[in-house]
Design a protein around this motif. Structure first.
Motif, PDB file in Angstrom:
ATOM      1  N   PHE A 121      16.106 -87.117 -66.784  1.00 17.28           N
ATOM      2  CA  PHE A 121      17.037 -86.311 -65.999  1.00 17.28           C
ATOM      3  C   PHE A 121      18.489 -86.639 -66.344  1.00 17.28           C
ATOM      4  O   PHE A 121      19.368 -85.789 -66.193  1.00 17.28           O
ATOM      5  N   GLU A 122      18.731 -87.852 -66.824  1.00 18.97           N
ATOM      6  CA  GLU A 122      20.091 -88.216 -67.233  1.00 18.97           C
ATOM      7  C   GLU A 122      20.537 -87.420 -68.455  1.00 18.97           C
ATOM      8  O   GLU A 122      21.735 -87.212 -68.654  1.00 18.97           O
ATOM      9  N   PRO A 174      24.529 -90.305 -62.469  1.00 18.75           N
ATOM     10  CA  PRO A 174      24.622 -91.742 -62.208  1.00 18.75           C
ATOM     11  C   PRO A 174      23.857 -92.186 -60.966  1.00 18.75           C
ATOM     12  O   PRO A 174      23.328 -93.302 -60.944  1.00 18.75           O
ATOM     13  N   ARG A 175      23.802 -91.353 -59.936  1.00 17.50           N
ATOM     14  CA  ARG A 175      23.028 -91.727 -58.739  1.00 17.50           C
ATOM     15  C   ARG A 175      21.546 -91.801 -59.078  1.00 17.50           C
ATOM     16  O   ARG A 175      20.831 -92.703 -58.603  1.00 17.50           O
ATOM     17  N   ARG A 227      20.311 -92.482 -62.038  1.00 18.94           N
ATOM     18  CA  ARG A 227      20.161 -93.693 -62.853  1.00 18.94           C
ATOM     19  C   ARG A 227      20.035 -94.921 -61.974  1.00 18.94           C
ATOM     20  O   ARG A 227      19.158 -95.776 -62.199  1.00 18.94           O
ATOM     21  N   ASP A 228      20.873 -95.050 -60.963  1.00 16.05           N
ATOM     22  CA  ASP A 228      20.840 -96.230 -60.104  1.00 16.05           C
ATOM     23  C   ASP A 228      19.527 -96.309 -59.336  1.00 16.05           C
ATOM     24  O   ASP A 228      18.958 -97.396 -59.165  1.00 16.05           O
ATOM     25  N   HIS A 229      19.040 -95.173 -58.867  1.00 10.09           N
ATOM     26  CA  HIS A 229      17.749 -95.138 -58.163  1.00 10.09           C
ATOM     27  C   HIS A 229      16.632 -95.573 -59.111  1.00 10.09           C
ATOM     28  O   HIS A 229      15.755 -96.374 -58.744  1.00 10.09           O
ATOM     29  N   TYR A 230      16.669 -95.073 -60.327  1.00  9.32           N
ATOM     30  CA  TYR A 230      15.677 -95.436 -61.349  1.00  9.32           C
ATOM     31  C   TYR A 230      15.714 -96.941 -61.626  1.00  9.32           C
ATOM     32  O   TYR A 230      14.672 -97.606 -61.693  1.00  9.32           O
ATOM     33  N   TYR A 231      16.911 -97.504 -61.782  1.00 11.58           N
ATOM     34  CA  TYR A 231      17.030 -98.936 -62.024  1.00 11.58           C
ATOM     35  C   TYR A 231      16.421 -99.767 -60.886  1.00 11.58           C
ATOM     36  O   TYR A 231      15.849-100.835 -61.118  1.00 11.58           O
TER      37      TYR A 231
END
Length: 417
Positions: free
Chosen positions: A209-210, A216-217, A219-223
């Motif tokens: 999705f990135e 960025p939100r 990405r942070d959830h994925y991390y």
């Protein structure tokens, strides 16, 4: 160099008539960018109602919220992303229906797959398609990755073509009309062998999705979340595809695996993992040029510096995880491939991979791979010319210093323009 392609309007695109018409049409579309609208469209498209476990809704809402509140997103991109989400929700319904009606699917095993991991633009696509030319392996063509299960009642057309293939072909033709240079950077023909990451889409998971929009939100959830359940979901979709037609030994690839090697080993414990390595600066300049070019249709304002900063950080995250976790795959189940060596002699690389995986490289297989190479000569669509400094304001040598930890770990060759 007659086939050289140099894009000199990344930050301030000069749109063609076709592009302007597509943008104008997109602005006229009224999109209900909501969870209810996505799921209702999926139900209507499939005639099904059971989405399976409900945890996907949180991830769907996160995407809708981030993308729906993006002031720089064009109307055409909003419509495009809505279509992506509806397709994923539809696929989720169709997959769940198959699992329920045919419980034997989940009893299948995914045995000893060959899985390629490596940065985007590091030779993984060519390697995957080369390995997939071996008909003893099962692979995932783009058209099947986009729609793993036919719509209810859908059959082959009178000419024998699967409607899913035709839809994928129409999308590719449309993409070539609107963003013609993508063919030189990232071919998306229906027969092109694609990443299994697409099969996490119906679970509304993965870093894919990135690539579709600044996220960025997401990405942070994925991390912050363990990706094991999503890899298990993808594995179970592979079981479904394997059940529908063989053969039953897979060749797969995805750059995301670099930062998920322990998860990959957990879900595919007997896999042979092939990791490609290339100068990260060459990877970044290629990736951000491709993204910035595509953004002319999806962004009202293109911030080239923000693009290169985001993806430099993203590539560093992938590589630090790879360096940290590389040893989770034992030597007898893994091999490191250097990009410059692969480009110099791709069949020598294949020989090393087959020896590691315990697969015989037969004369028939060599002929199949040579036929693929002959049909897909390097630079067929043109050769991109990059200018990281001029287009993005980043000095390649300075950026390369950021990745000294990676060069210290693997004997990668620095690439200089």
């Amino acid at each position: 160099m007659s086939n050289a392609i140099r894009i000199d309007d990344l930050a301030h695109p000069r749109l063609t008539d076709v592009q302007r018409a597509a943008m104008a049409y997109g602005e006229q579309q009224q999109i209900d960018f909501s969870e209810a609208a996505v799921l209702a469209a999926a139900r209507q498209r499939t005639g099904l109602t059971d989405f399976g476990p409900e945890d996907f809704r949180e991830r769907l809402r996160l995407l809708l919220g981030e993308w729906g509140n993006d002031p720089d997103m064009t109307g055409s991109q909003r419509a495009n992303l809505f279509g992506y989400l509806v397709r994923y929700a539809s696929n989720r319904l169709l997959i769940q229906d198959q699992w329920q009606r045919h419980p034997g699917i989940l009893e299948q095993e995914i045995r000893q797959p060959l899985i390629v991991a490596g940065l985007p633009r590091s030779g993984t696509t060519h390697l995957l398609n080369l390995l997939a030319a071996d008909t003893r392996f099962r692979s995932l063509p783009l058209w099947e990755s986009y729609e793993p299960v036919p719509l209810p009642g859908e059959t082959l057309a009178p000419d024998g073509v699967d409607p899913r293939y035709r839809r994928c072909e129409e999308a590719w033709q449309g993409m070539q009309q609107v963003t013609p240079l993508l063919a030189a950077m990232h071919p998306m023909h229906p027969d092109h062998i694609h990443e299994e990451l697409e099969l996490m889409g119906p679970d509304f998971a993965s870093y894919n999705f990135e690539w579709l929009a600044p996220s960025p939100r997401w990405r942070d959830h994925y991390y912050q979340h363990d990706q094991t359940p999503h890899y298990q979901y993808m594995r179970d979709v592979l079981k479904l595809l394997q059940w529908s037609r063989g053969p039953d030994r897979w060749v797969l690839k995805c750059p995301q695996h670099l930062e998920q090697l322990p998860v990959l080993r957990t879900v595919f414990p007997d896999a042979t993992c092939v990791i490609t390595h290339r100068d990260p600066v060459a990877v970044i300049q290629s990736a951000v040029t491709m993204l910035a070019y595509g953004y002319r249709m999806s962004r009202k304002r293109i911030d080239t510096r923000a693009i290169v900063e985001y993806w430099s950080d993203r590539v560093e995250h992938l590589l630090r995880a790879c360096v940290r976790d590389r040893q989770c795959f034992p030597a007898q189940q893994s091999i490191d491939i250097l990009f410059h060596e692969f480009m110099a002699d791709d069949m020598a690389t294949v020989e090393l991979i087959y020896a590691t995986a315990g697969v015989e490289l037969t004369a028939t297989t060599r002929a199949q791979m040579q036929a693929f190479v002959d049909a897909h000569p390097r630079g067929k669509e043109g050769k991109m010319v990059y200018d990281l400094k001029g287009d993005f304001g980043v000095d390649p040598a300075a950026l390369r210093e950021r990745f000294s930890f990676y060069f210290e770990q693997f004997p990668i060759r620095a690439e200089h323009s």
